[in-house]
Design an enzyme around this catalytic site. Structure first.
Site, PDB file in Angstrom:
ATOM      1  N   ASN A 205      -2.340  -3.195  -1.784  1.00 23.03           N
ATOM      2  CA  ASN A 205      -3.386  -2.171  -1.717  1.00 23.03           C
ATOM      3  C   ASN A 205      -3.223  -1.295  -2.955  1.00 23.03           C
ATOM      4  O   ASN A 205      -2.493  -0.316  -2.949  1.00 23.03           O
ATOM      5  CB  ASN A 205      -3.234  -1.319  -0.453  1.00 23.03           C
ATOM      6  CG  ASN A 205      -3.608  -2.101   0.796  1.00 23.03           C
ATOM      7  OD1 ASN A 205      -4.521  -2.927   0.775  1.00 23.03           O
ATOM      8  ND2 ASN A 205      -2.908  -1.848   1.883  1.00 23.03           N
ATOM      9  N   GLU A 289      -9.648  -5.783   4.225  1.00 27.75           N
ATOM     10  CA  GLU A 289      -9.375  -4.448   4.760  1.00 27.75           C
ATOM     11  C   GLU A 289      -9.861  -3.347   3.822  1.00 27.75           C
ATOM     12  O   GLU A 289      -9.140  -2.402   3.499  1.00 27.75           O
ATOM     13  CB  GLU A 289      -7.878  -4.299   5.054  1.00 27.75           C
ATOM     14  CG  GLU A 289      -7.383  -5.350   6.043  1.00 27.75           C
ATOM     15  CD  GLU A 289      -5.957  -5.139   6.523  1.00 27.75           C
ATOM     16  OE1 GLU A 289      -5.116  -4.687   5.725  1.00 27.75           O
ATOM     17  OE2 GLU A 289      -5.693  -5.430   7.706  1.00 27.75           O
ATOM     18  N   ASP A 368      -1.837 -11.736  12.033  1.00 30.07           N
ATOM     19  CA  ASP A 368      -1.135 -10.792  11.178  1.00 30.07           C
ATOM     20  C   ASP A 368       0.316 -10.598  11.603  1.00 30.07           C
ATOM     21  O   ASP A 368       0.647  -9.564  12.181  1.00 30.07           O
ATOM     22  CB  ASP A 368      -1.877  -9.444  11.206  1.00 30.07           C
ATOM     23  CG  ASP A 368      -1.372  -8.502  10.129  1.00 30.07           C
ATOM     24  OD1 ASP A 368      -0.667  -8.959   9.227  1.00 30.07           O
ATOM     25  OD2 ASP A 368      -1.698  -7.303  10.197  1.00 30.07           O
ATOM     26  N   GLU A 396       7.115  -5.174  10.486  1.00 26.50           N
ATOM     27  CA  GLU A 396       6.002  -4.330  10.920  1.00 26.50           C
ATOM     28  C   GLU A 396       5.750  -4.431  12.424  1.00 26.50           C
ATOM     29  O   GLU A 396       5.640  -3.420  13.110  1.00 26.50           O
ATOM     30  CB  GLU A 396       4.749  -4.730  10.141  1.00 26.50           C
ATOM     31  CG  GLU A 396       3.517  -3.939  10.555  1.00 26.50           C
ATOM     32  CD  GLU A 396       2.296  -4.273   9.709  1.00 26.50           C
ATOM     33  OE1 GLU A 396       2.405  -5.093   8.777  1.00 26.50           O
ATOM     34  OE2 GLU A 396       1.228  -3.694   9.987  1.00 26.50           O
TER      35      GLU A 396
HETATM   36  O1  GCW Z   1      -0.775  -6.156   8.547  1.00 24.49           O
HETATM   37  C1  GCW Z   1      -1.566  -5.506   7.686  1.00 24.49           C
HETATM   38  C2  GCW Z   1      -0.809  -4.265   7.439  1.00 24.49           C
HETATM   39  C3  GCW Z   1      -1.296  -3.561   6.210  1.00 24.49           C
HETATM   40  C4  GCW Z   1      -1.222  -4.547   5.045  1.00 24.49           C
HETATM   41  C5  GCW Z   1      -2.082  -5.752   5.387  1.00 24.49           C
HETATM   42  C6  GCW Z   1      -2.039  -6.823   4.315  1.00 24.49           C
HETATM   43  C7  GCW Z   1      -0.767  -4.053   2.767  1.00 24.49           C
HETATM   44  O2  GCW Z   1      -0.908  -3.451   8.569  1.00 24.49           O
HETATM   45  O3  GCW Z   1      -0.467  -2.454   6.003  1.00 24.49           O
HETATM   46  O4  GCW Z   1      -1.642  -3.958   3.846  1.00 24.49           O
HETATM   47  O5  GCW Z   1      -1.636  -6.327   6.561  1.00 24.49           O
HETATM   48  O6  GCW Z   1      -1.295  -7.772   4.483  1.00 24.49           O
HETATM   49  O7  GCW Z   1      -2.729  -6.717   3.332  1.00 24.49           O
END
Ligand code: GCW
Length: 685
Positions: A205, A289, A368, A396
């Site tokens: 990001n 996202e 994810d 995470e």
């Molecule tokens: O799982 C999500 C995370 C985001 C992350 C995204 C991604 C860096 O919650 O924090 O962003 O995946 O992989 O791009």
């Protein structure tokens, strides 16, 4: 701040057999210089042996000649030769063998030599028997890396924070500045020691000031960093902002087919590579996202990626393009849109359209990084596209490095998953490991990446034992034939020395921790059920009515997501016989039951238990296992080094408490919603 040496914690190994006193190495190249230094330090600290270094080439040649003429059996002490052998399989491969009275560590190139040296040190740390076999000429160790690219992805922001970071702040960035110090070197050393050869230092990001990493202001520092990394065989990569032409170039668009945009990138790459010639390339999160990407301009991902790939091609750079593309503005009332389908739906039609310096980086599962997901069907589908597997060492969704969750067993399963990409009756060499290593399709730009779990904490990873995931990723990416247990053993021994009690206590903890975590959180492939945004702790409906597309559909009769042909049709993205296996509730692997099927609570699993009873039992068992882990760990109280016991113990206590919270929240939710009591009459609130 003082920080630990992690697994490069050389401690005296009693009765080590290491009969060498001289090290012969031409140390013109930095990597060889480092290999030599490293071996000297290790010999001193592990075996109390002072290796004197001879780096003059004529002296080395003379010694090598003499060495060859003397039969091994007659001589007590000899030399170690660090050599390059251009005939070897590839630059990164190595061989350790006894020759004459000397030990030869040979690399296909300088990096291979560095890996071979670290391998020898690892053997000294962990395996006295193997060491003695090598030293006496009874065994030769030879290894080539399984994957060409073995990378870390850091989600470090330039302000020093880390997205999904659970081990403190960034050690790369402080206050929008890149920092290069002793810790940076020690980081590179850790990477080299496990064979990681690339790292992306900034978050995918890319926002605000981070976009400026590719401007004149930052290039001199990046160049120093790239050079430091190169001396450890590690390539520097960056994440880039697809909208940089707008944000840096003042253009009105970042349309990949626009001439001005193409020109911007061409000039940008020229400027960047003039200062940082060894840069490996860029990682890109686009149309994901909320990040900018080609979709805004009606272009597809191949058009977006290829535009960058063409600008970087003259410098031999790579564009690693992430496939984490899905609709994150879903309506929970809409039962047709299935987030799991998105990666495949978006990228499969583009197979064969990406330039050969583009790699698609695919998360291990279609959602994810949940505690359990099926393998992404893109690995089975794409045939003419370079692929890289992305796993997440940062925990995470697996306890955020407060809980112990050793992830190598999960990664092992993913690598072993049979895709049937080579056909139903094929020769079988079509596992995910065969694909991402490039073996199946003869690709060279491919491999594995892990979202890093590091930060500036004293132990690098927050939880001391989370370092096993950092270590394990590197080892597994280099040698995909290793088992999770072998890796865990190595890690314990390298970190804490050859102490039987530590190994006997930690090994079962590590090996059962993933399953334990799964049991008390969200078993049977259902996943999620966490608190929104920070993703820690139980919240069954945390994402149920949200826009992210992560549902469980629990009602008074049952739960789970119907992804069969009569449901969302996701199963069709797999090759046969996997598609039929998932489609049929009877053959669907039970650990993924609720990922693929909506199942009544009264459905009987293979154990004969009903689904609801399994949910209760699993949560009671998981919480009990977390509690037992805490109790067992007590045996190491006076054995572990000061600080380590307290740090781990504190976290195991948190884990045991939170596991109970998970147990009670989930069990209560399902008891209330189903009205079915626990057969065993345990307390459910
Ligand atoms: O799982 C999500 C995370 C985001 C992350 C995204 C991604 C860096 O919650 O924090 O962003 O995946 O992989 O791009």
């Amino acid at each position: 701040m003082a920080y630990s040496k992690a697994w490069l914690n050389y401690q005296v190994v009693e009765n080590i057999r290491f009969p060498f006193d001289t090290l012969y190495a031409e140390t013109g190249d930095k990597r060889i210089q480092i290999a030599a230094q490293e071996l000297q330090v290790a010999a001193k600290e592990l075996a109390k042996i002072k290796l004197s270094l001879v780096s003059d080439s004529s002296q080395i040649q003379r010694a090598a000649k003499e060495n060859g003429a003397i039969p091994a059996a007659r001589v007590v002490k000899g030399g170690i030769f660090l050599e390059i052998d251009g005939e070897m399989q590839n630059e990164e491969s190595y061989r350790i063998s006894r020759q004459g009275r000397g030990l030869v560590v040979c690399g296909g190139g300088e990096s291979g030599l560095l890996y071979g040296t670290f391998a020898l040190i690892r053997i000294m740390q962990t395996d006295p028997q193997l060491l003695s076999k090598i030293c006496s000429g009874k065994q030769t160790v030879e290894q080539a890396p399984a994957n060409p690219l073995r990378m870390l992805n850091h989600w470090d922001n330039v302000d020093g924070s880390i997205e999904r970071g659970y081990a403190g702040n960034s050690f790369f960035f402080v206050g929008n500045e890149l920092v290069i110090d002793g810790r940076t070197r020690d980081y590179a050393r850790l990477l080299a020691s496990v064979g990681i050869n690339g790292t992306v230092i900034n978050n995918v990001n890319v926002r605000g000031a981070a976009t400026e990493l590719i401007t004149e202001r930052c290039l001199p520092q990046l160049s120093r960093l790239a050079e430091l990394f190169s001396s450890y065989g590690v390539k520097l990569y960056l994440s880039l902002n697809f909208a940089a032409p707008i944000e840096l170039g003042g253009l009105a668009t970042c349309d990949p087919l626009d001439g001005q945009v193409q020109d911007f990138w061409k000039k940008k790459m020229e400027q960047v590579y003039a200062k940082v010639p060894s840069l490996g390339g860029f990682l890109v999160k686009a149309d994901s996202e909320g990040r900018p990407g080609p979709f805004t301009y009606g272009r597809n991902h191949a058009e977006g990626a290829n535009m960058l790939a063409r600008a970087i091609r003259p410098y031999g750079g790579l564009i690693i393009w992430r496939c984490f593309v899905y609709n994150c503005r879903q309506d929970w009332r809409d039962r047709k849109t299935d987030r799991a389908r998105a990666g495949y739906d978006n990228f499969m039609p583009l197979d064969g359209q990406f330039d050969d310096n583009v790699i698609l980086q695919i998360k291990n599962g279609p959602m994810d990084f949940q505690v359990r997901e099926p393998v992404s069907p893109l690995f089975s589908g794409l045939k003419e596209t370079n692929m890289m597997l992305e796993v997440q060492a940062a925990q995470e969704y697996t306890g955020q490095q407060r809980h112990l969750c050793y992830l190598v067993p999960m990664w092992r399963e993913i690598l072993d998953f049979k895709t049937y990409a080579a056909g139903k009756g094929g020769d079988g060499a079509d596992s995910v490991a065969d694909i991402v290593s490039g073996r199946l399709y003869g690709q060279g730009n491919c491999g594995m990446a892990a979202v890093a779990n590091t930060g500036d904490d004293e132990n690098w990873t927050g939880h001391d034992m989370a370092a096993a995931n950092f270590y394990g990723f590197g080892r597994l990416a280099f040698d995909t034939a290793l088992t999770a247990e072998e890796i865990a053993r190595e890690w314990v021994r390298c970190t804490y020395g050859c102490n039987r009690e530590i190994l006997d206590c930690m090994l079962p903890m590590l090996l059962s921790s993933w399953e334990t975590y799964e049991k008390y959180t969200s078993p049977l492939g259902i996943g999620w059920m966490v608190n929104p945004s920070h993703h820690y702790g139980p919240n069954v409906d945390g994402y149920e009515y949200d826009r992210w597309g992560t549902y469980h559909y629990s009602d008074c009769r049952g739960m789970g997501v119907d992804r069969t042909m009569s449901g969302t049709g996701y199963v069709s993205q797999y090759n046969e016989p996997n598609c039929s296996m998932y489609e049929d509730i009877k053959t669907c692997p039970e650990e993924l039951l609720l990922f693929f099927h909506h199942v009544p609570y009264t459905y009987r699993l293979k154990t004969g238990k009903t689904l609801i009873q399994h949910i209760y039992d699993s949560h009671f068992e998981g919480a009990m296992q977390a509690q037992n882990m805490l109790l067992n760990f007590d045996s190491l109280k006076h054995i572990l080094p000061p600080g380590a016991f307290e740090r781990i113990h504190t976290r195991l206590k948190v884990q045991a408490d939170h596991a109970k919270e998970w147990r009670d929240r989930i069990n209560t939710y399902y008891f209330r919603i189903s009205g079915i009591p626990d057969e065993k009459g345990r307390t459910i609130y």
